[in-house]
Design a protein around this motif. Structure first.
Motif, short mmCIF file in Angstrom:
data_model
loop_
_atom_site.label_atom_id
_atom_site.label_comp_id
_atom_site.label_asym_id
_atom_site.label_seq_id
_atom_site.Cartn_x
_atom_site.Cartn_y
_atom_site.Cartn_z
N SER A 148 1.02 -1.25 -0.08
CA SER A 148 0.61 -0.20 -0.18
C SER A 148 1.39 1.11 0.18
O SER A 148 0.51 2.27 -0.49
N VAL A 149 2.08 1.38 1.46
CA VAL A 149 2.90 2.61 1.07
C VAL A 149 4.30 2.56 0.22
O VAL A 149 4.57 3.63 -0.62
N LEU A 150 4.06 2.00 0.19
CA LEU A 150 5.74 1.71 -1.02
C LEU A 150 5.26 1.15 -1.91
O LEU A 150 5.67 1.64 -3.19
N GLY A 151 3.67 0.16 -2.23
CA GLY A 151 3.46 0.01 -3.78
C GLY A 151 4.61 -0.44 -4.30
O GLY A 151 4.74 -0.99 -5.31
N ALA A 152 5.30 -1.53 -3.43
CA ALA A 152 6.12 -3.29 -3.85
C ALA A 152 4.79 -3.81 -4.49
O ALA A 152 3.77 -3.35 -4.00
N ARG A 153 5.07 -5.19 -4.63
CA ARG A 153 4.18 -6.00 -4.57
C ARG A 153 4.17 -7.72 -3.77
O ARG A 153 4.95 -8.82 -4.01
N THR A 154 3.25 -8.03 -3.20
CA THR A 154 3.64 -8.84 -2.25
C THR A 154 2.06 -10.08 -1.86
O THR A 154 1.23 -9.42 -1.37
N ASP A 155 2.04 -10.57 -1.62
CA ASP A 155 1.39 -11.98 -1.74
C ASP A 155 0.98 -11.65 -0.34
O ASP A 155 2.12 -11.86 0.29
N ARG A 156 -0.11 -12.69 0.13
CA ARG A 156 0.26 -13.16 2.40
C ARG A 156 1.21 -14.45 2.20
O ARG A 156 0.43 -15.34 1.15
N TYR A 157 2.86 -14.34 2.51
CA TYR A 157 3.49 -15.57 2.81
C TYR A 157 3.26 -16.16 4.16
O TYR A 157 4.11 -14.91 5.40
N GLY A 158 3.12 -17.75 4.41
CA GLY A 158 2.80 -17.32 6.05
C GLY A 158 4.44 -18.41 5.99
O GLY A 158 5.37 -18.48 5.65
N ASP A 159 4.66 -19.27 7.53
CA ASP A 159 5.43 -19.88 7.58
C ASP A 159 5.58 -21.55 6.43
O ASP A 159 5.22 -21.67 5.96
N PHE A 160 7.30 -21.45 5.95
CA PHE A 160 7.90 -22.26 5.46
C PHE A 160 7.58 -21.50 4.19
O PHE A 160 8.42 -21.78 3.47
N LEU A 161 6.52 -21.28 3.56
CA LEU A 161 6.62 -20.37 2.26
C LEU A 161 7.25 -19.46 2.32
O LEU A 161 8.55 -18.95 1.57
N ASP A 162 7.30 -18.50 3.53
CA ASP A 162 7.93 -17.51 3.17
C ASP A 162 9.11 -18.22 3.37
O ASP A 162 10.38 -16.94 2.44
N ILE A 163 10.16 -18.37 3.18
CA ILE A 163 11.48 -18.71 3.78
C ILE A 163 11.79 -20.29 2.38
O ILE A 163 12.80 -19.46 1.51
N GLY A 164 10.86 -20.71 2.40
CA GLY A 164 10.63 -20.85 1.01
C GLY A 164 11.15 -20.21 -0.19
O GLY A 164 11.79 -20.51 -1.66
N ALA A 165 10.37 -19.13 -0.38
CA ALA A 165 10.57 -18.45 -1.45
C ALA A 165 11.77 -17.73 -1.35
O ALA A 165 12.79 -17.02 -2.05
N ALA A 166 12.83 -17.15 -0.20
CA ALA A 166 13.87 -16.27 0.55
C ALA A 166 14.19 -17.19 -0.20
O ALA A 166 15.75 -16.70 -1.20
N ILE A 167 15.31 -18.74 -0.62
CA ILE A 167 16.09 -19.70 -0.76
C ILE A 167 15.92 -19.85 -2.53
O ILE A 167 16.80 -19.64 -2.43
N THR A 168 14.61 -20.30 -2.67
CA THR A 168 14.21 -19.82 -4.42
C THR A 168 14.66 -18.32 -4.91
O THR A 168 14.83 -18.45 -6.46
N GLY A 169 14.33 -17.45 -4.36
CA GLY A 169 14.16 -16.19 -4.93
C GLY A 169 12.85 -16.12 -6.14
O GLY A 169 12.66 -15.59 -7.31
#
Length: 421
Positions: A148-169
């Motif tokens: 909202s404030v930065l205008g970046a784009r993210t969906d809602r990521y919960g535990d395990f999926l958050d680090i999964g996205a971080a490791i895979t990019g």
């Protein structure tokens, strides 16, 4: 459901080209993408991980397993609050086993290459995603602020999926990453609210709580709001809207970057909810679960206190009297913000008045408050919403000025004229 198209790099990662940890994590991301009907995977520029808060053995086993598989984050990754204040050992009232496991969990995430920021407000740091950048952030208030404030784009990521996205990019091209899902679903007309009320952060927390109820998991847009709304007010609004509802994105016409006009984010037939001061008083009183005027504690900093909030608090404290001896005060913030608040002298002013400053964790999740605290006052709509259920205290919600006046007096001090305007 659209077929998921994977790139050659994605396929290679799934085949183990980047190691077993990345292979496992991409399997999770792909499974989510297929559930969400995503046509492809996106490359993300950063991640924010919420899974470092200790909730039990499963989370600890998972991060240590990823570490044993050689996992390392592929993008800059910040860490949300943990279950301990590592700078102030013993501040959190936890048994030895819980403390040890919480420390192991936090260490496990830093071992993967994550930056030990330990804050629910990574947007207060210097490295913030730019407009239109795809990221994979967890923690509800961080998600809604980034969108909202930065205008970046993210969906809602919960535990395990958050680090999964971080490791895979990688993250699914779905949800709030896509243009169509960023359109407003309901309008809140705030033209009837006074400028004085809208100058209070607590009012924005109450307004956010109302917005979450009205919008659910949709996208509210606010109209009738003056220019110059501060980030702290937008922070308070988004955190409360994400708590009372499932809001991951909001717009404020003329304020937030995607909403230079109402037509930029909404259709002409958008449902309208007119907001009056009486509506906010009702929400304020619903969030005030304490009965009578007694106050045992003052809790500020949910989401984490910013430098400008420290400045505001120091201005209210000034050279006046300290907090009442029967009122204990806590301010939660990040290490980075505390360092700046100490450099500017704001932190010392707060401490001189009797406040204890907490970092790395949050006072409505972990047992930070003294065990005999029964009633606490806060200016945070999010803290007021969660604290009664999480830590068993009754709450009084008010503006920061009301909080300071009450903590000094040892009992509730209200400016009812503020909430009537």
């Amino acid at each position: 459901m659209a077929d998921l198209a994977l790139s050659e790099e994605d396929e290679a990662m799934l085949d183990g080209a980047d190691g077993p940890a990345a292979q496992l994590c991409l399997r999770m991301v792909v499974a989510l993408a297929r559930v969400r009907g995503a046509p492809r995977l996106l490359r993300v520029a950063s991640a924010h991980v919420d899974g470092c808060l200790y909730h039990g053995q499963a989370g600890l086993d998972f991060v240590e397993w990823i570490g044993e598989l050689g996992g390392r984050v592929a993008v800059p990754t910040t860490l949300n609050v943990g279950s301990l204040d590592l700078r102030h050992p013993g501040l959190v009232h936890a048994d030895a086993e819980t403390t040890a496991n919480a420390r192991r969990l936090m260490a496990g995430y830093t071992a993967l290459g994550c930056t030990p920021t330990w804050t629910c407000a990574p947007y207060q740091l210097t490295h913030r995603p730019s407009f239109g950048t795809h990221v994979a952030w967890a923690e509800s208030n961080a998600i809604v602020f980034a969108n909202s404030v930065l205008g970046a784009r993210t969906d809602r990521y919960g535990d395990f999926l958050d680090i999964g996205a971080a490791i895979t990019g990688r993250a699914p091209d779905a949800g709030l990453h896509r243009d169509a899902n960023r359109r407003a679903t309901v309008r809140l007309d705030c033209a009837g609210l006074s400028r004085r009320l809208l100058a209070e952060d607590a009012a924005w927390g109450v307004l956010g709580h109302l917005a979450g109820r009205v919008a659910g998991s949709g996208v509210p847009v606010l109209t009738g709001v003056p220019d110059g709304v501060t980030e702290d007010r937008l922070k308070a609004f988004g955190a409360a809207a994400a708590s009372s509802g499932g809001v991951g994105l909001f717009h404020v016409v003329g304020v937030t970057p995607e909403a230079p006009s109402l037509s930029a984010v909404a259709t002409a037939d958008l449902p309208v909810h007119e907001v009056a001061a009486a509506d906010l008083r009702v929400i304020r009183d619903e969030l005030t679960t304490a009965r009578g005027g007694g106050i045992d504690a003052l809790c500020l900093g949910t989401p984490h206190f910013s430098v400008t909030e420290f400045e505001q608090l120091a201005g209210l404290l000034g050279d006046g009297p300290p907090f009442h001896p029967d009122v204990r005060a806590w301010v939660t913030t990040s290490r980075a913000v505390l360092a700046e608040a100490e450099r500017l002298g704001y932190a010392e002013t707060a401490r001189a008045a009797g406040a204890r400053i907490v970092v790395d964790t949050c006072s409505y999740i972990t047992p930070v408050l003294d065990t005999d605290v029964r009633t606490a006052m806060t200016n945070s709509g999010k803290w007021a919403w969660y604290a009664p259920g999480n830590i068993g205290v009754a709450v009084t919600l008010g503006s920061m000025a009301e909080c300071v006046a009450s903590a000094r007096a040892g009992h509730l001090v209200r400016d009812e004229a503020l909430w009537a305007s």
